[in-house]
Design a protein around this motif. Structure first.
Motif, mmCIF file in Angstrom:
data_model
loop_
_atom_site.group_PDB
_atom_site.id
_atom_site.type_symbol
_atom_site.label_atom_id
_atom_site.label_comp_id
_atom_site.label_asym_id
_atom_site.label_seq_id
_atom_site.Cartn_x
_atom_site.Cartn_y
_atom_site.Cartn_z
ATOM 1 N N ASN A 184 0.850 -1.189 0.000
ATOM 2 C CA ASN A 184 0.000 0.000 0.000
ATOM 3 C C ASN A 184 0.884 1.237 0.000
ATOM 4 N N ILE A 185 0.532 2.236 -0.812
ATOM 5 C CA ILE A 185 1.213 3.528 -0.820
ATOM 6 C C ILE A 185 0.150 4.613 -0.654
ATOM 7 N N VAL A 186 0.357 5.524 0.309
ATOM 8 C CA VAL A 186 -0.652 6.545 0.607
ATOM 9 C C VAL A 186 0.006 7.920 0.716
ATOM 10 N N PRO A 187 -0.043 8.740 -0.344
ATOM 11 C CA PRO A 187 0.365 10.141 -0.224
ATOM 12 C C PRO A 187 -0.810 10.976 0.289
ATOM 13 N N THR A 188 -0.510 11.942 1.167
ATOM 14 C CA THR A 188 -1.569 12.696 1.843
ATOM 15 C C THR A 188 -1.219 14.176 1.917
ATOM 16 N N LEU A 189 -2.245 15.000 1.766
ATOM 17 C CA LEU A 189 -2.130 16.438 1.977
ATOM 18 C C LEU A 189 -3.047 16.816 3.127
ATOM 19 N N SER A 190 -2.508 17.479 4.155
ATOM 20 C CA SER A 190 -3.317 17.949 5.278
ATOM 21 C C SER A 190 -3.266 19.466 5.327
ATOM 22 N N TYR A 191 -4.354 20.082 5.818
ATOM 23 C CA TYR A 191 -4.429 21.538 5.755
ATOM 24 C C TYR A 191 -5.350 22.070 6.851
ATOM 25 N N ALA A 192 -4.976 23.216 7.394
ATOM 26 C CA ALA A 192 -5.829 23.931 8.340
ATOM 27 C C ALA A 192 -6.914 24.665 7.556
ATOM 28 N N ILE A 193 -8.122 24.732 8.137
ATOM 29 C CA ILE A 193 -9.236 25.408 7.468
ATOM 30 C C ILE A 193 -9.602 26.689 8.206
ATOM 31 N N ALA A 194 -10.019 26.560 9.463
ATOM 32 C CA ALA A 194 -10.364 27.736 10.259
ATOM 33 C C ALA A 194 -10.426 27.335 11.718
ATOM 34 N N GLY A 195 -9.779 28.083 12.572
ATOM 35 C CA GLY A 195 -9.812 27.786 13.997
ATOM 36 C C GLY A 195 -9.310 26.377 14.290
ATOM 37 N N ASN A 196 -10.142 25.587 14.976
ATOM 38 C CA ASN A 196 -9.778 24.218 15.324
ATOM 39 C C ASN A 196 -10.183 23.200 14.269
ATOM 40 N N LEU A 197 -10.629 23.660 13.110
ATOM 41 C CA LEU A 197 -11.069 22.770 12.034
ATOM 42 C C LEU A 197 -9.956 22.595 11.006
ATOM 43 N N SER A 198 -9.649 21.346 10.678
ATOM 44 C CA SER A 198 -8.652 21.041 9.663
ATOM 45 C C SER A 198 -9.178 19.937 8.759
ATOM 46 N N GLY A 199 -8.447 19.653 7.676
ATOM 47 C CA GLY A 199 -8.890 18.633 6.735
ATOM 48 C C GLY A 199 -7.718 17.888 6.141
ATOM 49 N N TYR A 200 -8.037 16.838 5.383
ATOM 50 C CA TYR A 200 -7.005 16.072 4.695
ATOM 51 C C TYR A 200 -7.598 15.462 3.430
ATOM 52 N N SER A 201 -6.724 15.162 2.479
ATOM 53 C CA SER A 201 -7.094 14.450 1.259
ATOM 54 C C SER A 201 -5.970 13.465 0.956
ATOM 55 N N GLU A 202 -6.341 12.259 0.508
ATOM 56 C CA GLU A 202 -5.323 11.248 0.272
ATOM 57 C C GLU A 202 -5.691 10.346 -0.898
ATOM 58 N N LEU A 203 -4.655 9.797 -1.521
ATOM 59 C CA LEU A 203 -4.793 8.777 -2.544
ATOM 60 C C LEU A 203 -4.279 7.465 -1.965
ATOM 61 N N VAL A 204 -5.060 6.397 -2.126
ATOM 62 C CA VAL A 204 -4.666 5.083 -1.627
ATOM 63 C C VAL A 204 -4.395 4.168 -2.812
ATOM 64 N N PHE A 205 -3.177 3.663 -2.914
ATOM 65 C CA PHE A 205 -2.802 2.715 -3.956
ATOM 66 C C PHE A 205 -2.463 1.374 -3.308
ATOM 67 N N ARG A 206 -2.999 0.299 -3.880
ATOM 68 C CA ARG A 206 -2.726 -1.034 -3.352
ATOM 69 C C ARG A 206 -2.449 -1.996 -4.499
ATOM 70 N N LYS A 207 -1.410 -2.816 -4.331
ATOM 71 C CA LYS A 207 -1.101 -3.882 -5.289
ATOM 72 C C LYS A 207 -0.815 -5.154 -4.510
ATOM 73 N N ALA A 208 -1.690 -6.135 -4.693
ATOM 74 C CA ALA A 208 -1.514 -7.437 -4.066
ATOM 75 C C ALA A 208 -0.996 -8.428 -5.101
#
Length: 255
Positions: free
Chosen positions: A183-207
């Motif tokens: 599994n390979i997972v690159p991720t971007l995390s970011y602050a939005i406002a105050g105590n609220l934050s978010g993230y976006s990620e791509l999940v790649f899997r090869k079995a």
């Protein structure tokens, strides 16, 4: 876990570093591996409330639609500086499968896991790294178990560009009954406002002997304080011929 799409389940089985906590990072939510370590002598409880998944596939030319709910749990505690013990449980499951006009419902318990995570000191204020050795023990009920134990080794690198944006990438190698997967997972995390934050990620899997799988996921995290956060996330499989969707709610607490 034969009844549940592997990549869809992975979106909610893994861990990440999205939090506004000051002294460490929670591992919910996300499919990557986080670099944060639980404080020595403290207990971290991370709970799904629950996670949900829906997917469609073809069996003998018939469309099979499956919806699944489960409440996964992870307990973490610091054993020493830079070293933590993880105890996990995939939790109670409920599923409903529709095929040829018939509905089949099942419920049961998922597998348990144990792991050790070690922080790697890179002598950099913005760059952090950790490795995780984990075993998922197939103790669950038949419909909700991996059937064979899974042993894995994961690594993660996290880079904080600023107080507002961070990136990370994790890699996981696992073996189950002699078969390998990655599994390979690159991720971007970011602050939005105050105590609220978010993230976006791509999940790649090869079995081994299986087609490549891809998924996208994104979510929000709200830090109530430095010791508790709430999270919500959604995801979608990108495999093309099969439909797969995920969503989840959860909380994390440091005691």
């Amino acid at each position: 876990m034969k009844a549940i799409n592997t990549l869809t389940a992975a979106v909610f089985a893994g861990i990440s570093t999205y939090t506004l906590a000051a002294d460490f990072s929670f591992d919910r939510p996300g499919a990557g591996v986080g670099t944060g370590i639980a404080p020595v002598g403290k207990l971290v409880w991370e709970q799904g409330l629950p996670s949900a998944s829906y997917f469609e596939n073809k069996v003998d030319g018939k469309t099979v639609k499956t919806a699944v709910l489960n409440g996964d749990m992870l307990l973490r505690t610091g054993l020493a500086e830079g070293l933590e013990l993880q105890l996990g449980w995939q939790g109670p499951f409920w599923s409903k499968t529709k095929i040829a006009g018939k509905n089949i419902e099942n419920d049961g318990l998922g597998d348990v896991s144990i792991g050790l995570k070690k922080a790697i000191d890179l002598n950099d204020d913005k760059l952090s790294m950790a490795v995780l050795a984990e075993a998922i023990i197939a103790t669950g009920n038949e419909e909700f178990s991996n059937e064979d134990d899974i042993y894995s080794l994961s690594s993660a690198v996290d880079y904080a560009y600023s107080d507002l944006i961070g990136t990370s990438i994790s890699m996981r190698y696992e073996v189950q009954d002699g078969n390998w997967a990655m599994n390979i997972v690159p991720t971007l995390s970011y602050a939005i406002a105050g105590n609220l934050s978010g993230y976006s990620e791509l999940v790649f899997r090869k079995a081994e002997s299986e087609e490549k799988e891809y998924a996208l996921a994104t979510g929000l995290i709200y830090a109530l304080n430095d010791r508790m956060q709430l999270d919500a996330s959604v995801g979608v499989d990108l495999d093309g011929e099969h439909k797969g969707y995920t969503s989840g709610l959860g909380f994390s607490v440091l005691f």
